[in-house]
Design an enzyme around this catalytic site. Structure first.
Site, PDB file in Angstrom:
ATOM      1  N   THR B  56     -66.910  93.122  -9.053  1.00 39.93           N
ATOM      2  CA  THR B  56     -66.782  92.053 -10.052  1.00 39.93           C
ATOM      3  C   THR B  56     -68.155  91.464 -10.386  1.00 39.93           C
ATOM      4  OG1 THR B  56     -64.600  91.526  -9.182  1.00 39.93           O
ATOM      5  CG2 THR B  56     -65.625  89.876 -10.570  1.00 39.93           C
ATOM      6  N   LYS B  84     -74.580  75.049   4.306  1.00 47.65           N
ATOM      7  CA  LYS B  84     -75.102  73.768   4.793  1.00 47.65           C
ATOM      8  C   LYS B  84     -74.104  72.646   4.589  1.00 47.65           C
ATOM      9  CE  LYS B  84     -79.857  75.094   3.572  1.00 47.65           C
ATOM     10  NZ  LYS B  84     -79.751  75.836   2.299  1.00 47.65           N
TER      11      LYS B  84
END
Ligand SMILES: [Zn+2]
Lengths: 144, 309
Positions: B56, B84
């Site tokens: 994709t 994070k």
């Protein structure tokens, strides 16, 4: 059992038998200074049994929350000993943040920024759809 | 409504006319795929892939590059800010300033919808968990229109895992919006379409039959859409081995199907289509995969308002 009729206040009638106490608690009626009555398992021509709450004072009711808890009940506003107004609570079109989406794969359970959001799709079945993952949830047996 | 500036979370938000507008643009582009290299010059596409999906991602990147645009982004979550702990909403708000259109692949359902609430630029859902993958369906529609010059009045046989297969659900939901399409749903009894989809089809008065035999199912079909049957969908190894061979397409099983029928498959295939079928005139799955690029080129150009302005 006979309970004195009230002059001015609110009667929440036709509560589904067994749900009266839950609603009584939600409305925080335990700690008020005016007379309140909770009747449970009263004979009802329409439903067989019902619960009823009588409040001898005018209090603000969150009608949408009442509808979510029990959409069978009817609120009667009493003025001068007679029913001045009958209110049928209706289910809100949108519900935000009240409960989480049940789909564990749904982004609304993951992203700290977003709160759950549902849109009503079937009033009879009390069905809502998550606007994110589009899974349906029935509020029939949900407690608030 | 104009397509410019729109977000594509699912095809349901687009009318059949709007979808055909994209499909027609894709067909036009596919006849001259290198001829549009200036269309999106100066534009940047953000490709945010929170889970790897090489096929994709590459077809989106190829589409953008062929249109003369540039691409920024990441290919899996391990290199991205989500590692994070940044929320998707924040990432989108930042990316919004870095690029002109955002392509999002995310493992959580509804993530594209959420992203759309925080972006001012168009968002394209490149797969949000098991929920939607509209550009795959768009590619399939391009393939159908290329072959039959229409998306309506087709007899479509769908074979494989119809219960859990997202591609199949999306194809059924989308194709039933066009007039005269009928469906033959071929699967083991346990892998038939889910109840919600069946009641949708019945409500829309769609002509569909559910059968278990592949050869019977394709006797009169215009299209055979094959999908995989995943091993983990079965309760036992024994049951899987017993059933899986019944849903493998080979030249022998194709013998009694119409010669004009086409065979499609979203790829990658595992073993559900025998390699011999590749040489049969009816196979179209590689062409189908190739249509993914012009389909995405058309979508990018239209959402950015650069097609036929
Ligand atoms: Zn959800």
């Amino acid at each position: 059992m006979k309970v004195k009729a009230i002059d001015r206040g609110i009667v929440i009638d036709h509560i589904t038998a067994g749900k009266g106490l839950e609603i009584f608690r939600k409305l925080k009626l335990k700690n008020v200074h005016f007379p309140v009555v909770l009747l449970m398992n009263v004979a009802s021509t329409r439903y067989g049994k019902k619960d009823v709450i009588k409040v001898e004072n005018r209090i603000d009711l969150d009608m949408e929350m009442l509808a979510l808890m029990d959409h069978q009940l009817i609120v009667n506003i009493i003025e001068n000993n007679v029913v001045a107004e009958k209110r049928k609570p209706s289910l809100p079109r949108h519900i935000k943040g009240l409960f989480n989406c049940e789909n564990p794969r749904c982004i609304s359970n993951e992203d700290p920024y977003v709160s759950s959001s549902f849109v009503r799709i079937d009033t009879e079945k009390k069905t809502y759809q998550c606007i994110y993952c589009e899974e349906n949830v029935s509020l029939m047996d949900k407690r608030f | 409504m104009e397509l410019k500036g729109r977000k594509m979370v699912s095809l349901n938000e687009f009318t059949t006319n709007e979808i055909e507008e994209i499909v027609d643009a894709a067909l036009e582009i596919s006849t001259d795929i290198t001829g549009y290299g200036k269309l999106l010059q100066g534009y940047i596409m953000g490709a945010l892939f929170y889970e790897a999906s090489t096929r994709t991602r590459l077809s989106f990147e190829s589409a953008m590059l062929r249109l003369g645009g540039k691409v920024v982004g990441f290919a899996d979550a391990s290199t991205s800010s989500s590692k994070k702990g940044e929320s998707l909403a924040d990432t989108i708000r930042v990316m919004d300033d870095y690029c002109d259109i955002i392509v999002l692949r995310h493992p959580k359902e509804g993530s594209a919808k959420l992203a759309g609430q925080f972006s001012t630029v168009p968002i394209i859902n490149a797969g949000d968990g098991g929920h939607k993958h509209p550009t795959q369906t768009l590619t399939d529609l391009v393939t159908l229109k290329k072959e039959f010059a229409r998306i309506s009045n087709l007899k479509i046989a769908l074979c494989g895992d119809l219960r859990f297969g997202r591609t199949v659900h999306s194809m059924l939901e989308t194709l039933s919006r066009w007039k005269g399409n009928s469906f033959v749903l071929i699967s083991p009894e346990k892998l038939r379409i889910p109840e919600w989809l069946r009641s949708n089809l019945e409500e829309m008065d769609i002509d569909f039959t559910e059968i278990t035999d592949l050869e019977t199912g394709i006797e009169r079909a215009d299209v055979l859409y094959m999908t995989r049957i995943q091993k983990e969908r079965f309760f036992s190894e024994k049951e899987y081995l017993k059933l899986k061979n019944a849903y493998i397409l080979d030249v022998k099983r194709l013998k009694n199907s119409p010669s004009e029928m086409i065979v499609m498959h979203p790829l990658p295939r595992v073993n559900e289509i025998d390699y011999d079928v590749d040489n049969d005139d009816r196979s179209r799955y590689f062409q189908q995969a190739a249509n993914g690029v012009p389909a995405r080129m058309a979508l990018l150009a239209l959402l950015l308002g650069r097609w036929r302005q």
